[in-house]
Design a protein around this motif. Structure first.
Motif, PDB file in Angstrom:
ATOM      1  N   LEU A   3       0.847  -1.183   0.000  1.00 57.22           N
ATOM      2  CA  LEU A   3       0.000   0.000   0.000  1.00 57.22           C
ATOM      3  C   LEU A   3       0.887   1.240   0.000  1.00 57.22           C
ATOM      4  O   LEU A   3       1.535   1.554   0.994  1.00 57.22           O
ATOM      5  CB  LEU A   3      -0.921   0.003   1.227  1.00 57.22           C
ATOM      6  CG  LEU A   3      -1.805   1.244   1.403  1.00 57.22           C
ATOM      7  CD1 LEU A   3      -2.704   1.448   0.180  1.00 57.22           C
ATOM      8  CD2 LEU A   3      -2.627   1.150   2.671  1.00 57.22           C
ATOM      9  N   ALA A   4       0.931   1.915  -1.153  1.00 53.47           N
ATOM     10  CA  ALA A   4       1.699   3.147  -1.291  1.00 53.47           C
ATOM     11  C   ALA A   4       0.762   4.308  -0.998  1.00 53.47           C
ATOM     12  O   ALA A   4       0.102   4.844  -1.892  1.00 53.47           O
ATOM     13  CB  ALA A   4       2.296   3.253  -2.697  1.00 53.47           C
ATOM     14  N   ASP A   5       0.694   4.702   0.261  1.00 53.38           N
ATOM     15  CA  ASP A   5      -0.281   5.699   0.696  1.00 53.38           C
ATOM     16  C   ASP A   5       0.176   7.102   0.309  1.00 53.38           C
ATOM     17  O   ASP A   5       1.296   7.511   0.616  1.00 53.38           O
ATOM     18  CB  ASP A   5      -0.467   5.607   2.213  1.00 53.38           C
ATOM     19  CG  ASP A   5      -1.891   5.911   2.639  1.00 53.38           C
ATOM     20  OD1 ASP A   5      -2.708   6.279   1.778  1.00 53.38           O
ATOM     21  OD2 ASP A   5      -2.185   5.769   3.835  1.00 53.38           O
ATOM     22  N   GLU A   6      -0.727   7.833  -0.363  1.00 56.63           N
ATOM     23  CA  GLU A   6      -0.450   9.188  -0.845  1.00 56.63           C
ATOM     24  C   GLU A   6       0.839   9.225  -1.657  1.00 56.63           C
ATOM     25  O   GLU A   6       1.780   9.959  -1.354  1.00 56.63           O
ATOM     26  CB  GLU A   6      -0.385  10.165   0.325  1.00 56.63           C
ATOM     27  CG  GLU A   6      -1.719  10.320   1.054  1.00 56.63           C
ATOM     28  CD  GLU A   6      -1.709  11.449   2.059  1.00 56.63           C
ATOM     29  OE1 GLU A   6      -2.384  12.456   1.820  1.00 56.63           O
ATOM     30  OE2 GLU A   6      -1.007  11.305   3.081  1.00 56.63           O
ATOM     31  N   ILE A   7       0.847   8.450  -2.713  1.00 56.77           N
ATOM     32  CA  ILE A   7       2.054   8.285  -3.528  1.00 56.77           C
ATOM     33  C   ILE A   7       2.492   9.584  -4.175  1.00 56.77           C
ATOM     34  O   ILE A   7       3.673   9.769  -4.489  1.00 56.77           O
ATOM     35  CB  ILE A   7       1.824   7.186  -4.594  1.00 56.77           C
ATOM     36  CG1 ILE A   7       3.139   6.831  -5.292  1.00 56.77           C
ATOM     37  CG2 ILE A   7       0.753   7.626  -5.602  1.00 56.77           C
ATOM     38  CD1 ILE A   7       3.023   5.649  -6.234  1.00 56.77           C
ATOM     39  N   ASN A   8       1.565  10.516  -4.373  1.00 58.45           N
ATOM     40  CA  ASN A   8       1.929  11.771  -5.036  1.00 58.45           C
ATOM     41  C   ASN A   8       2.533  12.791  -4.082  1.00 58.45           C
ATOM     42  O   ASN A   8       2.733  13.949  -4.462  1.00 58.45           O
ATOM     43  CB  ASN A   8       0.701  12.371  -5.743  1.00 58.45           C
ATOM     44  CG  ASN A   8      -0.470  12.605  -4.805  1.00 58.45           C
ATOM     45  OD1 ASN A   8      -0.571  11.967  -3.762  1.00 58.45           O
ATOM     46  ND2 ASN A   8      -1.358  13.508  -5.184  1.00 58.45           N
ATOM     47  N   ARG A   9       2.824  12.404  -2.841  1.00 55.81           N
ATOM     48  CA  ARG A   9       3.458  13.326  -1.904  1.00 55.81           C
ATOM     49  C   ARG A   9       4.968  13.115  -1.804  1.00 55.81           C
ATOM     50  O   ARG A   9       5.638  13.775  -1.009  1.00 55.81           O
ATOM     51  CB  ARG A   9       2.833  13.208  -0.511  1.00 55.81           C
ATOM     52  CG  ARG A   9       1.390  13.615  -0.482  1.00 55.81           C
ATOM     53  CD  ARG A   9       0.962  14.171   0.857  1.00 55.81           C
ATOM     54  NE  ARG A   9      -0.413  14.635   0.797  1.00 55.81           N
ATOM     55  CZ  ARG A   9      -0.785  15.854   0.417  1.00 55.81           C
ATOM     56  NH1 ARG A   9       0.135  16.731   0.065  1.00 55.81           N
ATOM     57  NH2 ARG A   9      -2.055  16.199   0.389  1.00 55.81           N
ATOM     58  N   THR A  10       5.504  12.222  -2.601  1.00 55.01           N
ATOM     59  CA  THR A  10       6.945  11.968  -2.575  1.00 55.01           C
ATOM     60  C   THR A  10       7.545  12.373  -3.914  1.00 55.01           C
ATOM     61  O   THR A  10       6.869  12.330  -4.945  1.00 55.01           O
ATOM     62  CB  THR A  10       7.229  10.484  -2.267  1.00 55.01           C
ATOM     63  OG1 THR A  10       8.571  10.326  -1.820  1.00 55.01           O
ATOM     64  CG2 THR A  10       7.008   9.620  -3.488  1.00 55.01           C
ATOM     65  N   THR A  59       2.536  18.440  -3.640  1.00 54.63           N
ATOM     66  CA  THR A  59       2.459  17.106  -4.236  1.00 54.63           C
ATOM     67  C   THR A  59       3.264  17.054  -5.528  1.00 54.63           C
ATOM     68  O   THR A  59       3.609  18.086  -6.119  1.00 54.63           O
ATOM     69  CB  THR A  59       1.006  16.708  -4.530  1.00 54.63           C
ATOM     70  OG1 THR A  59       0.449  17.615  -5.491  1.00 54.63           O
ATOM     71  CG2 THR A  59       0.168  16.728  -3.263  1.00 54.63           C
ATOM     72  N   TYR A  60       3.556  15.850  -5.969  1.00 52.11           N
ATOM     73  CA  TYR A  60       4.295  15.599  -7.208  1.00 52.11           C
ATOM     74  C   TYR A  60       3.446  14.667  -8.071  1.00 52.11           C
ATOM     75  O   TYR A  60       3.449  13.446  -7.863  1.00 52.11           O
ATOM     76  CB  TYR A  60       5.647  14.947  -6.914  1.00 52.11           C
ATOM     77  CG  TYR A  60       6.520  15.728  -5.962  1.00 52.11           C
ATOM     78  CD1 TYR A  60       7.495  16.597  -6.441  1.00 52.11           C
ATOM     79  CD2 TYR A  60       6.366  15.600  -4.576  1.00 52.11           C
ATOM     80  CE1 TYR A  60       8.300  17.316  -5.559  1.00 52.11           C
ATOM     81  CE2 TYR A  60       7.154  16.311  -3.701  1.00 52.11           C
ATOM     82  CZ  TYR A  60       8.120  17.165  -4.196  1.00 52.11           C
ATOM     83  OH  TYR A  60       8.918  17.877  -3.319  1.00 52.11           O
TER      84      TYR A  60
END
Length: 406
Positions: A194-201, A245-246
């Protein structure tokens, strides 16, 4: 249902006939593969969920708030039948076990049957799934309950701006006693990641998942290490908060088999959620909620072998190709669906046909999975975005324009 009703051009899709036109517009035929209300005269006022939304970039597709079949919970794909019908031969034990997931996950998660179906399709196709929804719609709880119901190992990683690639894949650690480096496995070595909030890295860390998602392996210090089977990445992202976010690049979005949107629960479902919490439900204790394994990794592998036997006719293959090619010439899109997207759509339709108890794929199966399988693989033109056109509506327009094989 006769052949004209099932495959006739302009006829109702697998979810029934679409809704009426928007304000001041004429009644439009239903967009294939979407839900809606029976066609009728246009009503004044704003369009209702499930209605067509015409615009300057072609006839509008389905409203984003309604994708499920009438009588089923809202979501992107139909829910797994409570009792899957037998196929042409004897009923499949693996199918019956996977069909039981809905009831088992329902002990902890309320009103997300369509998302359960999408996750099961991802497992059957050896694909990965991107979940999008506002905070608090049980995305994490859904994945944890799925892992418990299938007796699979799960790891959760909270993606943050300071997360490094080695924090996911693992890294070399120096052992002072032996004087050598040894590899310490990261959380990616699991069944469900589970890659939680993947767009924050940052993109550097996001890219660390690419090899694992595509090759099912991690390479470090010149050595490739195979991941555990089954393996699936389930990534989540928040659609309403973009500061800091990214956004995932198109190359990585294309690696996800499906993008599922988790809607806010209906009033009755929300009442049930509060009722359970008032009676002591603890989302951190799934065993207390009565969640137990109903299938295993061996059952999943047997199901995959049966899915591989589902027949795909040349007319269905041609239909999938025509759909994805139509997205490449759409005036609303600057980027259409790639050949990888076509193979993903066909694989997902094949898995859905198997879950529905059939040994062959129909165009209706393709329509049913078109939105979740393609929405993240297209890129809108700026002028289309300014007009409020969404990827879902463009795909709905394509589904309505491409002739359906008889």
């Amino acid at each position: 249902m006769n052949e004209d009703q099932r495959f006739g051009p302009g006829g109702p899709g697998p979810y029934g006939q679409g809704g009426s036109g928007g304000a001041g517009g004429p009644s439009n035929p239903g967009g294939p593969g979407t839900s809606g209300t029976p066609g009728g005269p246009a009503q004044p006022g704003s369009a209702q969920p499930g209605t067509q939304q015409p615009g300057p970039y072609g006839q509008g597709g389905p409203a984003p708030s309604a994708y499920s079949a009438p009588g089923t919970p809202r979501g992107d794909v139909p829910a797994i039948p409570a009792q899957a019908p037998p196929s042409e031969g004897a009923a499949s034990e693996a199918r019956q076990k996977l069909a039981a997931l809905r009831q088992e996950i329902g002990k902890a998660v309320v009103g997300q049957d369509a998302a359960v179906t999408g996750l099961v399709i991802g497992l059957l196709c050896r694909g990965h799934v991107l979940l999008e929804g506002v905070p608090g719609v049980a995305k994490t709880l859904l994945v944890r309950t799925l892992a418990a119901s299938l007796e699979l190992e799960m790891n959760r990683v909270q993606f943050t701006p300071d997360l490094m690639p080695g924090d996911i894949t693992g890294s070399l650690i120096y052992d002072a006693k032996s004087g050598e480096f040894s590899f310490r496995k990261g959380p990616v070595f699991t069944n469900l990641l589970l890659a939680d909030e993947i767009n924050r890295t940052p993109p550097k860390t996001q890219a660390a998942l690419l090899e694992a998602m595509e090759e099912r392996q991690v390479s470090a210090d010149g050595t490739s290490r195979q991941l555990t089977e089954p393996f699936m990445v389930i990534a989540t992202q928040n659609p309403v908060e973009y500061e800091g976010t990214y956004p995932l690049p198109e190359a990585q979005l294309d690696r996800f088999l499906l993008k599922l949107v988790l809607p806010l629960p209906e009033r009755g479902d929300e009442i049930e959620v509060l009722r359970r919490h008032s009676q002591g439900f603890n989302p951190r204790d799934l065993a207390a909620a009565g969640v137990s394994p109903v299938a295993t990794a061996a059952d999943l592998e047997a199901a995959r072998e049966e899915v591989a036997q589902v027949r795909v006719g040349p007319e269905v293959v041609g239909y999938v190709v025509d759909l994805v090619r139509a997205t490449r010439t759409s005036p609303s899109l600057s980027l259409g669906v790639s050949p990888r997207g076509a193979t993903a759509l066909l694989a997902a339709a094949r898995a859905w046909a198997w879950l529905a108890g059939r040994s062959f794929v129909t165009p209706d199966d393709v329509k049913a999975l078109a939105v979740p399988a393609l929405r993240h693989r297209v890129q809108l033109r700026p002028e289309a975005e300014l007009e409020g056109v969404g990827a879902e509506s463009v795909i709905g327009t394509v589904l309505g324009a491409v002739p359906v094989p008889r």
